[in-house]
Design an enzyme around this catalytic site. Structure first.
Site, PDB file in Angstrom:
ATOM      1  N   HIS A  78      36.384  47.830  44.457  1.00 22.80           N
ATOM      2  CA  HIS A  78      37.368  46.995  43.752  1.00 22.80           C
ATOM      3  C   HIS A  78      37.746  47.720  42.469  1.00 22.80           C
ATOM      4  O   HIS A  78      37.189  47.484  41.394  1.00 22.80           O
ATOM      5  CB  HIS A  78      36.724  45.636  43.449  1.00 22.80           C
ATOM      6  CG  HIS A  78      37.647  44.636  42.829  1.00 22.80           C
ATOM      7  ND1 HIS A  78      38.309  43.677  43.564  1.00 22.80           N
ATOM      8  CD2 HIS A  78      38.004  44.423  41.540  1.00 22.80           C
ATOM      9  CE1 HIS A  78      39.038  42.924  42.752  1.00 22.80           C
ATOM     10  NE2 HIS A  78      38.862  43.356  41.513  1.00 22.80           N
ATOM     11  N   ASP A 122      31.231  45.909  51.909  1.00 24.18           N
ATOM     12  CA  ASP A 122      32.221  46.937  51.557  1.00 24.18           C
ATOM     13  C   ASP A 122      33.639  46.366  51.623  1.00 24.18           C
ATOM     14  O   ASP A 122      34.518  46.898  52.300  1.00 24.18           O
ATOM     15  CB  ASP A 122      32.073  48.164  52.468  1.00 24.18           C
ATOM     16  CG  ASP A 122      32.668  49.412  51.820  1.00 24.18           C
ATOM     17  OD1 ASP A 122      33.091  49.344  50.644  1.00 24.18           O
ATOM     18  OD2 ASP A 122      32.722  50.462  52.495  1.00 24.18           O
ATOM     19  N   GLU A 160      32.938  45.755  42.783  1.00 26.96           N
ATOM     20  CA  GLU A 160      33.539  46.302  41.566  1.00 26.96           C
ATOM     21  C   GLU A 160      32.528  47.147  40.781  1.00 26.96           C
ATOM     22  O   GLU A 160      31.410  46.711  40.537  1.00 26.96           O
ATOM     23  CB  GLU A 160      34.055  45.169  40.658  1.00 26.96           C
ATOM     24  CG  GLU A 160      34.826  45.703  39.461  1.00 26.96           C
ATOM     25  CD  GLU A 160      35.525  44.611  38.648  1.00 26.96           C
ATOM     26  OE1 GLU A 160      36.508  44.955  37.989  1.00 26.96           O
ATOM     27  OE2 GLU A 160      35.106  43.442  38.679  1.00 26.96           O
TER      28      GLU A 160
END
Ligand SMILES: *[C@@H]1O[C@H](CO)[C@@H](O)[C@H](O)[C@H]1NC(C)=O
Length: 480
Positions: free
Chosen positions: A399, A450, A459
């Site tokens: 992310h 994932d 993130e």
């Protein structure tokens, strides 16, 4: 029914068996490689004009008018403090190139922090409108959401962000003392005035409606500003050796929550870090009234190590420290750092952790830190490394906007706010490898999907990596 109800326990057994499988053990990981990569990651997070020696080539200049990508000052200052602490404790055992790159990454943050305190009685705490910013999936190089500026002042105080800024500058002044004494002096002066500002105008930015709209809900400080005042005083004491900060701790410790025995450490809550940091002074100087800080640091360690019978914090079945709330790896790396720093302070003074009469050696703290790092680097039920670009298998869909959108060099024209959404939603791997980024990591069942939109897991953040730099420096120098 019987069959169904045995299924979960079979799964558990399987996980347990995988977790207990002999870790490939001492020296199986290349901690030196992981160390260099953990530092390289910070180049991917740079905002401003990139220097000629930028190594992550897919990034370009960005945010030239302000200087910080989504500049949330509070977690950023904590990142700087932990990167500085990594250098202060473990810079001496880092390979020279890694030390140089660590200081470059640190200076990127402290140059910014110095700008935020350049005006008297004001600390700039954020650039950018977080809601509008979070509503877009845009490359930093294309950023066109409002660059709103927020600051704290005597009328609208923010002692947590000012305090953390002071702590970062003080810690950084120690990190730079050998490499650049003039810069170190400047950092220490800035730390002192910023601490005075934080202490003179006490208040929480999260309580101010204007700032709250700007900073919350993403980086609200939920735990009050008291810990940051104590934390910055402790850093100023260590950086300046000025006794007035020790008196400050003595006179204000109680009101600032020193006795509350709070077993937390992260960008929002500094208590366990404060206890470890101040314990050093007790262990080395035997200032008797500081003993309570060692007791609190001990009690934190006792919630972690297997030798202790105290209530423990949660671990996943695979053995990873786990705290609910997302971005779990931040806890793993911060706690691993505290384990190693405290182990060093204890070892140097020939002391142990007291867990209700059971003496726990520094080696036990180091063993736990190593187990956490080994899990992070791949010794886990998923068999994957949670550091991008390290190991055979690592997260492909992190992310991260810059990593998931095409590089400027491949697609120079602007990709607007909503034009980025297809890249966000795509199942394709990210085109740009953000080497060294450590993601939030698996859930409490050790599973990792994932999945780019699942920001709690996928993130990477600077405050995950900053303490990891020190941890990896330790294991690169002491691999087994
Ligand atoms: C110690 O710090 C205090 C508070 O910032 C300051 O007033 C004093 O001059 C400092 N003392 C020394 C010796 O630097």
């Amino acid at each position: 029914m019987a069959l169904l109800s045995t299924l979960p326990s079979l799964a558990c057994l399987l996980l347990l068996a995988m977790a207990l499988r002999p870790s490939s053990g001492g020296g199986s990981h290349d901690y030196g490689e992981a160390l260099s990569k953990s530092i390289l990651f910070f180049e991917g997070q740079r905002s401003g004009q990139l220097p000629a020696d930028q190594r992550l080539k897919w990034r370009g200049d960005s945010g030239l008018s302000d200087g910080a990508e989504a500049g949330f000052g509070f977690p950023m200052a904590f990142t700087a403090t932990m990167l500085a602490w990594s250098v202060v404790e473990f810079g001496g055992i880092m390979p020279p190139e890694d030390l140089r790159h660590s200081l470059t990454a640190l200076r990127w943050a402290t140059d910014y922090l110095l700008k935020t305190i350049a005006h008297p009685d004001r600390v700039y705490v954020q650039v950018g409108d977080p809601l509008k910013d979070h509503n877009c999936w845009e490359r930093p190089e294309d950023m066109d959401t409002p660059r709103t500026v927020y600051s704290v002042t005597p009328d609208r105080p923010g002692s947590e962000v000012a305090g953390e800024t002071a702590a970062a500058l003080a810690a950084a002044s120690m990190a730079f003392r050998e490499a650049d004494a003039t810069y170190a002096e400047r950092l220490l002066r800035g730390a002192t005035t910023t601490f005075e500002f934080a202490d003179s105008y006490k208040g929480a930015y999260s309580d101010d409606t204007g700032l709250k709209a700007g900073v919350c809900p993403f980086y609200c400080d939920f735990d009050g500003y008291q810990d940051e005042l104590l934390w910055s005083a402790a850093w100023l004491r260590r950086a300046s050796a000025n006794v007035s900060f020790l008196s400050y701790i003595q006179n204000n410790g109680k009101t600032l929550g020193a006795d509350d025995n709070i077993n937390e450490f992260g960008w929002d809550n500094k208590h366990a870090g404060i206890n470890v940091l101040i314990s050093k002074e007790f262990l080395e100087g035997e200032v008797l009234w500081l003993q309570s800080y060692k007791q609190s640091a001990d009690s934190f360690m006792c919630t972690l190590v297997p030798e202790s019978s105290s209530p423990h914090i949660e671990f996943t079945p695979g053995g990873l420290i786990y705290k609910p709330g997302g971005s779990n790896m931040q806890h793993v790396t911060s706690i691993a750092f505290l384990l190693l720093a405290y182990a060093d302070y204890l070892a140097r003074s020939s002391r142990t952790v007291d867990c209700g009469g059971v003496a726990v050696d520094p080696s036990s703290l180091r063993r736990l830190a190593k187990q956490q790092v080994d899990y992070l680097l791949g010794d886990n039920p998923m068999g994957m490394s949670y550091m991008v670009g390290y190991g055979e298998s690592y997260p492909q869909r992190i992310h991260h906007r810059g990593s998931s959108l095409p590089a400027k060099a491949d697609r120079p024209e602007q990709i607007g706010c909503k034009e980025g959404s297809p890249y966000f939603n795509s199942q394709a791997p990210n085109p740009n490898i953000l080497v060294g980024a450590v993601v939030g990591g698996p859930g409490e069942d050790d599973a990792y999907g994932d999945d780019r939109p699942d920001f709690r897991k996928s993130e990477p953040t600077t405050y995950i990596n900053a303490p990891l730099v020190g941890v990896l420096a330790y294991f690169a120098a002491n691999p087994s």
